[in-house]
Design an enzyme around this catalytic site. Structure first.
Site, PDB file in Angstrom:
ATOM      1  N   HIS A 308     -58.348 -48.521  55.139  1.00 15.01           N
ATOM      2  CA  HIS A 308     -57.951 -48.419  54.315  1.00 15.01           C
ATOM      3  C   HIS A 308     -57.418 -47.527  53.954  1.00 15.01           C
ATOM      4  O   HIS A 308     -58.310 -46.113  54.446  1.00 15.01           O
ATOM      5  CB  HIS A 308     -58.945 -48.325  52.859  1.00 15.01           C
ATOM      6  CG  HIS A 308     -58.961 -48.444  51.694  1.00 15.01           C
ATOM      7  ND1 HIS A 308     -58.727 -48.138  50.809  1.00 15.01           N
ATOM      8  CD2 HIS A 308     -58.881 -50.209  50.129  1.00 15.01           C
ATOM      9  CE1 HIS A 308     -58.941 -48.015  49.365  1.00 15.01           C
ATOM     10  NE2 HIS A 308     -59.069 -49.174  49.484  1.00 15.01           N
ATOM     11  N   ASP A 366     -60.800 -57.244  50.883  1.00 21.28           N
ATOM     12  CA  ASP A 366     -59.951 -58.231  50.983  1.00 21.28           C
ATOM     13  C   ASP A 366     -59.641 -59.330  52.565  1.00 21.28           C
ATOM     14  O   ASP A 366     -59.484 -60.278  51.906  1.00 21.28           O
ATOM     15  CB  ASP A 366     -58.595 -57.739  50.554  1.00 21.28           C
ATOM     16  CG  ASP A 366     -58.306 -57.057  48.993  1.00 21.28           C
ATOM     17  OD1 ASP A 366     -58.658 -58.508  48.638  1.00 21.28           O
ATOM     18  OD2 ASP A 366     -57.512 -56.337  48.985  1.00 21.28           O
TER      19      ASP A 366
HETATM   20  N1  ACO Z   1     -54.148 -52.523  62.030  1.00 20.53           N
HETATM   21  C1  ACO Z   1     -54.073 -51.800  62.949  1.00 20.53           C
HETATM   22  N2  ACO Z   1     -54.188 -50.596  62.891  1.00 20.53           N
HETATM   23  C2  ACO Z   1     -54.278 -50.166  61.740  1.00 20.53           C
HETATM   24  C3  ACO Z   1     -54.807 -50.740  60.696  1.00 20.53           C
HETATM   25  C4  ACO Z   1     -55.053 -52.157  60.744  1.00 20.53           C
HETATM   26  N3  ACO Z   1     -55.365 -52.530  59.695  1.00 20.53           N
HETATM   27  N4  ACO Z   1     -54.654 -50.270  59.564  1.00 20.53           N
HETATM   28  C5  ACO Z   1     -54.033 -48.458  59.713  1.00 20.53           C
HETATM   29  N5  ACO Z   1     -54.063 -48.404  61.064  1.00 20.53           N
HETATM   30  C6  ACO Z   1     -54.175 -47.325  62.155  1.00 20.53           C
HETATM   31  C7  ACO Z   1     -52.282 -46.251  62.560  1.00 20.53           C
HETATM   32  O1  ACO Z   1     -51.713 -47.060  63.335  1.00 20.53           O
HETATM   33  C8  ACO Z   1     -52.644 -45.623  62.629  1.00 20.53           C
HETATM   34  O2  ACO Z   1     -52.779 -45.312  63.736  1.00 20.53           O
HETATM   35  P1  ACO Z   1     -52.604 -43.788  64.702  1.00 20.53           P
HETATM   36  O3  ACO Z   1     -53.779 -42.938  63.918  1.00 20.53           O
HETATM   37  O4  ACO Z   1     -52.244 -44.327  66.013  1.00 20.53           O
HETATM   38  O5  ACO Z   1     -51.027 -43.612  64.309  1.00 20.53           O
HETATM   39  C9  ACO Z   1     -53.524 -44.572  61.294  1.00 20.53           C
HETATM   40  O6  ACO Z   1     -54.372 -46.835  61.760  1.00 20.53           O
HETATM   41  C10 ACO Z   1     -53.630 -44.489  60.435  1.00 20.53           C
HETATM   42  O7  ACO Z   1     -52.984 -45.585  59.644  1.00 20.53           O
HETATM   43  P2  ACO Z   1     -52.198 -45.001  57.970  1.00 20.53           P
HETATM   44  O8  ACO Z   1     -51.339 -46.217  58.169  1.00 20.53           O
HETATM   45  O9  ACO Z   1     -51.646 -43.269  58.335  1.00 20.53           O
HETATM   46  O10 ACO Z   1     -53.233 -45.761  56.981  1.00 20.53           O
HETATM   47  P3  ACO Z   1     -52.908 -45.285  55.509  1.00 20.53           P
HETATM   48  O11 ACO Z   1     -54.131 -44.157  54.914  1.00 20.53           O
HETATM   49  O12 ACO Z   1     -51.690 -45.135  55.650  1.00 20.53           O
HETATM   50  O13 ACO Z   1     -52.917 -47.314  55.141  1.00 20.53           O
HETATM   51  C11 ACO Z   1     -53.759 -49.537  55.019  1.00 20.53           C
HETATM   52  C12 ACO Z   1     -54.155 -47.390  54.655  1.00 20.53           C
HETATM   53  C13 ACO Z   1     -52.421 -49.535  54.159  1.00 20.53           C
HETATM   54  C14 ACO Z   1     -54.684 -50.212  54.329  1.00 20.53           C
HETATM   55  C15 ACO Z   1     -53.155 -49.484  56.314  1.00 20.53           C
HETATM   56  O14 ACO Z   1     -54.483 -49.622  56.627  1.00 20.53           O
HETATM   57  C16 ACO Z   1     -53.173 -51.074  56.313  1.00 20.53           C
HETATM   58  O15 ACO Z   1     -51.999 -51.459  56.919  1.00 20.53           O
HETATM   59  N6  ACO Z   1     -53.791 -52.379  56.280  1.00 20.53           N
HETATM   60  C17 ACO Z   1     -53.763 -53.248  56.733  1.00 20.53           C
HETATM   61  C18 ACO Z   1     -53.378 -54.200  55.677  1.00 20.53           C
HETATM   62  C19 ACO Z   1     -54.794 -54.103  54.845  1.00 20.53           C
HETATM   63  O16 ACO Z   1     -55.793 -55.075  54.315  1.00 20.53           O
HETATM   64  N7  ACO Z   1     -54.540 -54.020  53.482  1.00 20.53           N
HETATM   65  C20 ACO Z   1     -55.667 -53.610  51.803  1.00 20.53           C
HETATM   66  C21 ACO Z   1     -55.316 -52.759  51.699  1.00 20.53           C
HETATM   67  S1  ACO Z   1     -56.909 -52.965  50.570  1.00 20.53           S
HETATM   68  C22 ACO Z   1     -56.471 -52.942  49.117  1.00 20.53           C
HETATM   69  O17 ACO Z   1     -55.302 -52.964  48.783  1.00 20.53           O
HETATM   70  C23 ACO Z   1     -57.364 -53.361  48.120  1.00 20.53           C
END
Ligand code: ACO
Length: 432
Positions: A308, A366
């Site tokens: 998140h 979710d």
């Molecule tokens: N699976 C694997 N790796 C992940 C995931 C994931 N679901 N989410 C983040 N990471 C990793 C990234 O690759 C990054 O790794 P690094 O530091 O080695 O480069 C690190 O964790 C940070 O991730 P960011 O993308 O910078 O985090 P951001 O805050 O931009 O994204 C998000 C948040 C979009 C929710 C992301 O975690 C994601 O895509 N999750 C899956 C989709 C999801 O479940 N969305 C629902 C959100 S809740 C809602 O809207 C109600």
């Protein structure tokens, strides 16, 4: 130099500015940069709004570092345990928990607006039978402004209130109809003796040929999910509603733009994406392979329902809903559904994996809402629609707050332009 300022010095021009620090009731201090361009000729750059507050709001507060979520000051845990969705809707819209009389009045007003104009029903026939219900939602909801002209004057508080009631009341009716269209069943009219969620379930699953009884466990579970999804401060879809609203667009159009933004898998589309992912993984024995894919930087695969932007310790909503998820699976889920075992095993493996632990990637709300919806029998492509129904309350509350804000102006972000430098037009015959 005041303690309540931040000083910025532009080393290239030597100019200095003292910017005021603003403080909310709780939360980090905020540097007010509104005069920065006028005084210094500088913009700020913050793609994704990582450090930028886009507005003032007194509706919802999140402390992502400590897993805190409050609606109007009330912790989400207390609301989830003690409240109902309509009570929470009243709180978000009007700022206070309702008295018994206020709740009765609000409930009755919502009930009186659940019907949609009969002509709206013909819109559904214009969509293919296999249209994604979110596509139908965007279209049909947006068209409400073509019907309800007596609630379009955004400068009239009475119009705004009427539009708010209509949107919240009609959303389940429009959503259920979008489902009925895809399965080729007749639309079911709202039944006002039922609760908000009970009515939605009835409109989705009742058929004229037989009786349908709303399952109380399903009803309570969905009411809880709706409470948890009702608002989440300035997320992508809410910001979209505010951005659209800042141009004085009508509220139905603004909320329709919110539905569009919610659809993406990085936002509200995640609950559907979780189930699609579980189906792709297919079997507990494949979990290791998919965990490896999620960790591989060269692979775009991510574990849906994990991580998140704001919650870096845990998502308080996930903590609440996890318990409900296990209860629903024990009581009404298909015990033989292999996807449930797979989901619970995936949750366990990821929670104990160093990659996910070190990046604070916990299951978000979710992950569990998708599993609950499946156990209740909601089709996968309707998951994000369910989210949209609940979030309509937040969108509407935030839109009303924005319109009433005397500081409100059209939202107009700036940019760093890195395209071609100025150049002269070349006649076509001279171009190479
Ligand atoms: N699976 C694997 N790796 C992940 C995931 C994931 N679901 N989410 C983040 N990471 C990793 C990234 O690759 C990054 O790794 P690094 O530091 O080695 O480069 C690190 O964790 C940070 O991730 P960011 O993308 O910078 O985090 P951001 O805050 O931009 O994204 C998000 C948040 C979009 C929710 C992301 O975690 C994601 O895509 N999750 C899956 C989709 C999801 O479940 N969305 C629902 C959100 S809740 C809602 O809207 C109600």
């Amino acid at each position: 130099m005041s303690k309540d300022t931040v000083t910025i010095t532009d080393n290239s021009s030597g100019k200095t500015i003292e910017l005021p620090i603003r403080r909310g009731t709780v939360g980090p201090p905020v540097v007010d940069i509104t005069t920065l361009y006028k005084e210094m000729g500088l913009f700020t750059f913050d793609p994704g709004f990582l450090s930028t507050a886009s507005c003032r709001s007194s509706i919802t507060y999140i402390d992502g570092d400590n897993g805190v979520l409050m609606y109007r000051g009330y912790p989400i845990e207390q609301l989830a345990e003690k409240s109902t969705f309509l009570e929470v809707a009243h709180l978000l819209l009007w700022g206070e928990l309702p008295t018994k009389d206020q709740l009765d009045k609000f409930t009755s007003l919502i009930r009186r607006h659940t019907l949609i104009n009969e002509s709206l029903k013909s819109f559904y026939n214009g969509f293919y039978h296999d249209a994604h219900p979110m596509a139908v939602m965007v279209g049909v909801f947006g068209s409400l402004s073509a019907f309800y002209h007596d609630s379009l004057d955004i400068h009239d508080a009475g119009h705004r209130e009427l539009a708010a009631l209509r949107m919240i009341a009609k959303m389940p009716t429009i959503a259920a109809a979008s489902y009925k269209h895809t399965v080729g069943e007749p639309f079911v009219y709202p039944k006002n003796t039922l609760s908000y969620v009970g009515n939605l379930l009835n409109m989705m699953f009742a058929v004229p040929a037989e009786e349908y009884a709303v399952d109380p466990i399903a009803e309570r579970a969905m009411d809880l999910i709706f409470i948890l999804h009702a608002d989440h401060e300035q997320n992508a879809s809410t910001s979209t509603v505010r951005l659209s609203g800042s141009s004085s667009a009508n509220p139905f159009a603004c909320v329709s733009s919110g539905i569009t933004a919610l659809w993406g898998p990085a936002h509200g589309g995640a609950n559907e994406a979780v189930l699609t992912m579980l189906e792709e993984i297919g079997d507990v024995k494949n979990i290791g392979k998919y965990i490896d894919k999620a960790k591989d930087k060269n692979d775009p695969f991510r574990l849906m329902g994990f991580g998140h932007r704001i919650y870096k310790k845990y998502d308080p909503r996930a903590k609440i809903i996890r318990q409900m998820c296990h209860e629903v699976l024990a009581k009404i889920g298909d015990k033989n559904d292999p996807l449930f075992e797979l989901a619970l095993r995936l949750e366990e493996v990821a929670l104990n994996d160093e990659y996910f632990q070190s990046r604070s990637l916990y299951p978000n709300v979710d992950f569990y809402s998708g599993i609950i919806y499946r156990a209740i029998g909601i089709p996968t492509n309707m998951f994000t629609v369910m989210f949209a129904i609940a979030r309509t309350v937040g969108w509407v509350a935030q839109w009303m707050e924005m319109i009433a804000d005397p500081d409100q102006r059209i939202a107009r972000p700036r940019q760093i332009y890195d395209g071609a430098a100025p150049r002269n037009y070349i006649p076509i015959e001279q171009r190479k």
